[in-house]
Design a protein around this motif. Sequence first.
Motif, mmCIF file in Angstrom:
data_model
loop_
_atom_site.group_PDB
_atom_site.id
_atom_site.type_symbol
_atom_site.label_atom_id
_atom_site.label_comp_id
_atom_site.label_asym_id
_atom_site.label_seq_id
_atom_site.Cartn_x
_atom_site.Cartn_y
_atom_site.Cartn_z
ATOM 1 N N VAL C 77 0.834 -1.204 0.000
ATOM 2 C CA VAL C 77 0.000 0.000 0.000
ATOM 3 C C VAL C 77 0.871 1.256 0.000
ATOM 4 O O VAL C 77 0.583 2.247 -0.683
ATOM 5 C CB VAL C 77 -0.946 0.009 1.225
ATOM 6 N N ALA C 78 1.975 1.200 0.748
ATOM 7 C CA ALA C 78 2.755 2.420 1.010
ATOM 8 C C ALA C 78 3.410 3.004 -0.237
ATOM 9 O O ALA C 78 3.564 4.225 -0.356
ATOM 10 C CB ALA C 78 3.826 2.123 2.058
ATOM 11 N N ALA C 79 3.820 2.148 -1.176
ATOM 12 C CA ALA C 79 4.703 2.610 -2.246
ATOM 13 C C ALA C 79 4.001 2.793 -3.585
ATOM 14 O O ALA C 79 4.666 2.936 -4.616
ATOM 15 C CB ALA C 79 5.870 1.630 -2.399
ATOM 16 N N VAL C 80 2.682 2.834 -3.602
ATOM 17 C CA VAL C 80 1.985 2.831 -4.890
ATOM 18 C C VAL C 80 2.263 4.036 -5.780
ATOM 19 O O VAL C 80 2.217 3.937 -7.002
ATOM 20 C CB VAL C 80 0.446 2.709 -4.729
ATOM 21 N N ASP C 81 2.561 5.193 -5.186
ATOM 22 C CA ASP C 81 2.600 6.386 -6.032
ATOM 23 C C ASP C 81 3.367 7.511 -5.350
ATOM 24 O O ASP C 81 3.340 7.634 -4.121
ATOM 25 C CB ASP C 81 1.152 6.843 -6.313
ATOM 26 N N HIS C 82 4.063 8.304 -6.143
ATOM 27 C CA HIS C 82 4.567 9.583 -5.648
ATOM 28 C C HIS C 82 4.445 10.670 -6.707
ATOM 29 O O HIS C 82 5.327 11.516 -6.854
ATOM 30 C CB HIS C 82 6.014 9.454 -5.130
ATOM 31 N N GLY C 83 3.360 10.642 -7.434
ATOM 32 C CA GLY C 83 3.045 11.762 -8.289
ATOM 33 C C GLY C 83 3.542 11.671 -9.723
ATOM 34 O O GLY C 83 4.427 10.882 -10.041
#
Lengths: 289, 289, 289, 289
Positions: C77-83
Motif C-alpha cells: 500500500v505504502a509505495a503505490v505512487d509519488h506523483g
Amino acid sequence: MPEIPFSEIPMSEGTIDSAAGWWRTSIIDIHPGSIRVRGYAIEELIGTIGFPDMVWLMLRGELPTPAQGRLLGAALVAAVDHGPQAPSIATARMAATCGVGLNNAMASGINALGDVHGGAGQQCMDLYAAVAARMTEGMSMAGAAENEIAARLERREHIPGFGHRFHPVDPRAGRLLALVEAAKGEGAVTGEAAAIGRAVEDALTARKGKRLPMNIDGATAVVFAELGFPSGLGRGLFVLSRSVGIMAHAWEQSQQGGRIKGPMPPSIPYRYDGASPRPVPAEFPGDGA
Amino acid sequence: MPEIPFSEIPMSEGTIDSAAGWWRTSIIDIHPGSIRVRGYAIEELIGTIGFPDMVWLMLRGELPTPAQGRLLGAALVAAVDHGPQAPSIATARMAATCGVGLNNAMASGINALGDVHGGAGQQCMDLYAAVAARMTEGMSMAGAAENEIAARLERREHIPGFGHRFHPVDPRAGRLLALVEAAKGEGAVTGEAAAIGRAVEDALTARKGKRLPMNIDGATAVVFAELGFPSGLGRGLFVLSRSVGIMAHAWEQSQQGGRIKGPMPPSIPYRYDGASPRPVPAEFPGDGA
Amino acid sequence: MPEIPFSEIPMSEGTIDSAAGWWRTSIIDIHPGSIRVRGYAIEELIGTIGFPDMVWLMLRGELPTPAQGRLLGAALVAAVDHGPQAPSIATARMAATCGVGLNNAMASGINALGDVHGGAGQQCMDLYAAVAARMTEGMSMAGAAENEIAARLERREHIPGFGHRFHPVDPRAGRLLALVEAAKGEGAVTGEAAAIGRAVEDALTARKGKRLPMNIDGATAVVFAELGFPSGLGRGLFVLSRSVGIMAHAWEQSQQGGRIKGPMPPSIPYRYDGASPRPVPAEFPGDGA
Amino acid sequence: MPEIPFSEIPMSEGTIDSAAGWWRTSIIDIHPGSIRVRGYAIEELIGTIGFPDMVWLMLRGELPTPAQGRLLGAALVAAVDHGPQAPSIATARMAATCGVGLNNAMASGINALGDVHGGAGQQCMDLYAAVAARMTEGMSMAGAAENEIAARLERREHIPGFGHRFHPVDPRAGRLLALVEAAKGEGAVTGEAAAIGRAVEDALTARKGKRLPMNIDGATAVVFAELGFPSGLGRGLFVLSRSVGIMAHAWEQSQQGGRIKGPMPPSIPYRYDGASPRPVPAEFPGDGA
C-alpha cells in the motif's frame, strides 16, 4: 509544491525561467519550415547521405567519411539476425501473436538485449580498451593482451567476443576483419583495434591450448572501436542492427498467424517439480465466501 | 499435461515429432560455419550490400535494385528525429536517467510509437490504397481521391499524412517526393503513389479551402508504397528510423547526467484537482498495527 | 541444426527426450480441471487468502501467517505512487496518449524502474545485510552500522534509503516502522532489520551532523527484510506496488484525452545548443536525386 | 520555437503560466511532510486498508466497502498465473536470462498482454454490457443474451470468456461466481453481471449444442462488472494480477540460472523453409572491401 524522495528526484533543478533548458540537445534544432540535424538542413541530408552516415551523424555530431560510413554499414548488416531461437527474436515473435502493435513486439524483443544477450560487443570493446591501456604503459601489444587475458581468467571472468559453440569459424568475423583491413588501406582506420583483437585471440589460444576464434561480437567490437565509437554506443549499434531481425521475424510470425503462441508446442509439457497437493491451512478463514 | 484456457492457447498444436516446426522461418538458415539470409551467405552480403538493402532483404525476401535501396535509405534518413518533446524521445531520455541499459531505454521509447504516435504513415498508406482501390473500379484518380476524402470527412475521421501545425511546408516531404520523381525517371518506381498523394492533397485543399501540405508521414507513405511495402511494414520502417533518434537522445541524456529526470523541472509543480483532505472511514479497522 | 554463437547460446542443452524439462517450475501445476499453486488448489485459495498472501505464496513457496501477510500488504500500500513527475509515471501517462494498450503503457512505466529509480529499496536491503554480516563477526549493531556507513562514505557511495529533499519526516516511513513494531509484539517478525535501520540512521546522523531520516525505500527495506525476502525480490515488490500508481495515472490520462502528449507544454521550447547551420560536404554526392 | 508535425503534437497547448497544469491529477497531492491519496493521508491508509482496497482507491477515487475490497482481492488472486507456456510468462523467464533487471523482465512480459493475450476479460465485460444495453430496450435477459450471441456468431466473431480447451470446468470460474453470490447476499453487489454471464453461457450452449462453460476471463469479467469497473480497467486489473505470476516466474528462472535461454532446447532445431543457397547479384559491387 510536489516533493520527491531521494530515490525519485532529479539531480538538478530548474526554475520557471530556465524551464526551456530542462530539455536541451545538440542533436536537432527545429523552427517553422526548418529542421536541422547537427547543423545540416534535413532536406540536404535526405537522398545525399546514406542511412549509416545518418546514424553516425546523429550519434557523433559530425559526418563520417564515405569509407567510414561504408564500414559502419557493413557492421550493421552483419549483426541483423541469428535465428528464431535467440530469446530476443522469440520474444518478438510470441508478442506478435498476442494482439500488440509491431512497435510493441519490437520493443519487447529489444528490451531483452541486456548485458548478457546484447552486451558482449560492448564488453569486448572494453576488453580491447583495457589492452590498449596496458600498451600506453610501455608494454608490447602481445604482452598487454597476454597479461589482460591472464588477469581475467584468474578472476574467472568470461572473455567476451571469442570462441564459438559450433562454428569452426564465424563467417561474419573474417569478412568484417577483411573490410577493416581494406579500410586501413584507404586510410579510413588505423587498424589498431583489429591488431589488438588478433593479439587477444592469440593470447587466448595460448592459454586454452586450442584456438577460440573471434566471433561476431569480437569483430563488430573491432569495427566500432576502429571507428572511434565509445563502448556504450557499441551496445546501441548492435541493438539497432538486431532490430531489423526482430522486425522481420515479428512480421513473418504475424503473417503465419497463430494466437498466443507459447515457447514450445502444447504437446511438450513443462515439468512441475514443486510441492505435492495440499489443503490451505485452517488459519485462513475463507471469509470471502 | 498443462492446459491453457481459450485466451491463452496457441491455435495450432504440434507433436514432439513436429516440434521443430513450431518455429519456422524463411528468413535465415544456420549450419556449422554457415549463416544464410534468404539464401545468401552472410559473408557475401557484408560489405557488399548497403544497410537499407539488408533491411529490404530481411523484410521482403529478395534484394532491391540499387535504386530501390537508395530510395528506402532516403526515407529512413528522413524520419530519424523530431526533437526531445516527442513522447517517444522524452521517454527514452527519462529512462536513461533511471539506471537501465541503453537497450531498455530504446525499448521504452519504441514502445510508445503506437497507433497515434507512430501509426500515421501506416494509416496514410492505407488511405492511398483505398484511393487506388476506387480507381480499379474505373474512377479517375482525382475523383477517387475526392470521394475517399469526402467519405472520411463525413465520418469525421482524421486524414493522416497531411497538414502541419507550424511548418508552411514540411522540408522533408518535398525532398522525398523529388527523390521519388528521380527514381521514376530511372524506372525504379512507377510514381503512382506519389500521384495519388498529390491528388489527396488537392482534394483536401479543395474541401478545406486552404492547402494542407503533405507532411513526413504522407511522404514516407508515398515512398514505402512506391517500393511495394505493405502498410504494416511502413509502421515498422518508421520505428526503425526513429530508433536512431531514440538512441541518440538517450545516449546524449546519459552523457549529460541527471538521475530520475522527470518530465518538467521540479520547480514547475503539477496541479492536483482531486478530493479535499479527509480521514479514512472507521469501517477500516486498521488491524495492521 | 541451428547454431548459436557464444553470446546467444543457453548454458545447458537438452534433448528431445528432456524437452519437457526445458521449462520447469515449482510454482504451478496444471491438469485438466485442476490448477494448483505451490500445491494448493486454486479454488481453495481464491476468496480464502488475501492478495498479498498470494503474492507471498507465489514468490516464497509457502503461505505467510496472517500477520505476515498483513505487513506485506501494508508495504505494498505504502509505495503505490509519488506523483506524475516521477519518470515512471510520466512515461506511462505519455504512452497512454500515443495509441497503445494499457498493458503497453504500464510496461513502459515499469521498464523505467531501473537501478536508480526503482533500486533503492533493494540496495538498502543489501546495506542492512552488510551491517548484519558485520554483526556476525562479533561487532555490536551500533558499531557495525557505523563501520559500514563509514566505509561506504569513504568510497563516496550513495547511502540508499535515508534522507529526504523536502519532507522533514517521510510520513510513510514512521507508519511502516510502527507496524513492524506491532508485528514484533505479535511474534510475526524479530525486529532486527528495524533495529539495524535505526542504527544506520543514527550512524548517518552522527557522520553528517544532521538527521537524515529513513525514507520510503529504507522503510520498505525494513519490512521486506523482516519478512525474509531476498533483496532482489524487494525490487520486484516495489515494482508491483508502483504498478498500481502507473496503472491509475495511465488510466486517468487516457480519460483526460490528449494525443502524443510531450513532457512539457509546446509553449516551453527545448534548448538547442549544438552546431550552427552548415551545408552538407560536397563529398557526399547526393546520388539519390 | 520547436515545432511538431500533426502526428507528433499534443492536442492542447499550454503557456508558461499554465505549465503547472500540463500534468494534472486527482490521484495524489504532495506537500512537505504530506502525501495524500484521493484526499486520505498516506499514513492513515498504510496498515489500515488492504492492498486491493488501495488498488480500488487509486483507480476509482473512493474507498470500497470491505466486502467489495475482498471480492476484488479474490479476483486478483484468481488470475495470477497459468504456467510457463503462456507467452507473457515465457517472455519474462527468457528475459531473466539475458542480463536485464527484474523490472525489465516484468515489463517485457506485461507488454505481451495485448488484445489477444490479455484482452479477453475486457472484451467479455463489453459483451455483458452489450447484453445489458439490449435489456434496457425492454428485452428479457435470456432474449438479450441470445440475440447478442446470435449477432456475434453471424459476424463470425470470437465470443470471449467462455469455453475451455481441456478443463471440463475451469476451477477458478465456479469459485469466483460463488463469491459473487455470497457478496450479493451481503448486499455488496447486485448479481446482475453474474446473471448475464450465466445467460450468455446458456445462449452459447443452445447455439453450440454443447456447454461452453465460463472460463477465468468470463468470471473475472463478472466480478469486475459487478464491482462497477469500466472494461478498460478490467484489462488493467488482469495485468496487475498476472504481474505477480510474471514476477514469480522471472525470479524462479533467475535462481535456476541459464544464459540467453531460448524458447526451445537447442537440440530441437527450428525449420527453415526459405530460399535455396544463391550468390549475391553482381549489380552489388562489394565496394566495401
